[in-house]
Design a protein around this motif. Structure first.
Motif, short mmCIF file in Angstrom:
data_model
loop_
_atom_site.label_atom_id
_atom_site.label_comp_id
_atom_site.label_asym_id
_atom_site.label_seq_id
_atom_site.Cartn_x
_atom_site.Cartn_y
_atom_site.Cartn_z
N ILE A 166 -2.10 4.37 -6.30
CA ILE A 166 -3.56 4.32 -5.61
C ILE A 166 -3.72 5.24 -4.69
O ILE A 166 -2.85 5.82 -4.23
N SER A 167 -5.00 5.64 -4.48
CA SER A 167 -5.15 6.88 -3.39
C SER A 167 -5.92 6.13 -2.20
O SER A 167 -5.87 5.10 -2.17
N LYS A 168 -5.95 7.00 -1.22
CA LYS A 168 -6.47 6.75 0.04
C LYS A 168 -7.78 6.08 -0.12
O LYS A 168 -8.25 5.06 0.55
N VAL A 187 -7.55 2.71 -1.19
CA VAL A 187 -7.47 1.84 -0.07
C VAL A 187 -8.53 1.33 0.80
O VAL A 187 -8.89 0.23 1.11
N THR A 219 0.99 3.89 -3.13
CA THR A 219 0.54 5.33 -2.69
C THR A 219 1.69 6.24 -3.28
O THR A 219 1.41 7.10 -3.93
N GLU A 220 3.10 6.01 -2.92
CA GLU A 220 4.06 6.75 -3.28
C GLU A 220 4.28 6.83 -4.83
O GLU A 220 4.77 7.90 -5.11
N VAL A 262 0.90 -1.18 0.01
CA VAL A 262 -0.05 0.11 0.07
C VAL A 262 0.95 1.22 -0.01
O VAL A 262 0.64 1.99 -0.84
N SER A 263 1.85 1.40 0.82
CA SER A 263 2.80 2.45 1.05
C SER A 263 3.61 2.73 -0.29
O SER A 263 3.48 3.89 -0.79
#
Ligand code: FES
Length: 115
Positions: A81-83, A86, A76-77, A72-73
């Motif tokens: 993917i966005s919050k 997630v 996202t970086e 996920v990290s």
């Protein structure tokens, strides 16, 4: 048994590989064993180099979730993917299309892996 189709625009042919057994191998490991040139670096979910796009094929339901916190990290970086993605992933209990080949364990499903 997982059936994986690896695809890259730089390589004209698509090749299907099947794996059977314990479902403990990552997609990156399967790719390397079959000489599929997915880029990689850390092999531990930190660098994001092994980014792949995963699309379910066939009639079997989607599996292969959830994403690890490291995945996920990294995704996202990378801006993949966005919050909200997630949150949706956790509510629906389904993985996103973007994955890290070193973190994704192939299960009893048929997947298109774009790298
Ligand atoms: Fe670094 Fe997969 S090789 S995240």
């Amino acid at each position: 048994m997982a059936i994986l189709t690896f695809s890259n625009p730089s390589y004209k042919d698509k090749t299907v590989y099947a794996t059977a057994g314990s479902h403990t191998e990552s997609v990156l490991k399967i790719a390397r064993e079959n000489k599929i040139p997915i880029d990689f670096n850390c092999e531990d979910g930190n660098c994001g180099t092994c980014l792949i796009k995963v699309t379910p094929l066939g009639s079997k339901p989607r599996m292969a979730g959830p994403l690890t916190d490291k995945e996920v990290s990294a995704l996202t970086e990378l801006g993949k993917i966005s919050k909200d993605d997630v949150d949706t992933m956790r509510v629906d209990d389904l993985p996103t299309v973007w994955r890290l080949a070193c973190q994704l364990i192939a299960r009893d499903e048929e997947l298109l892996i774009e790298y």
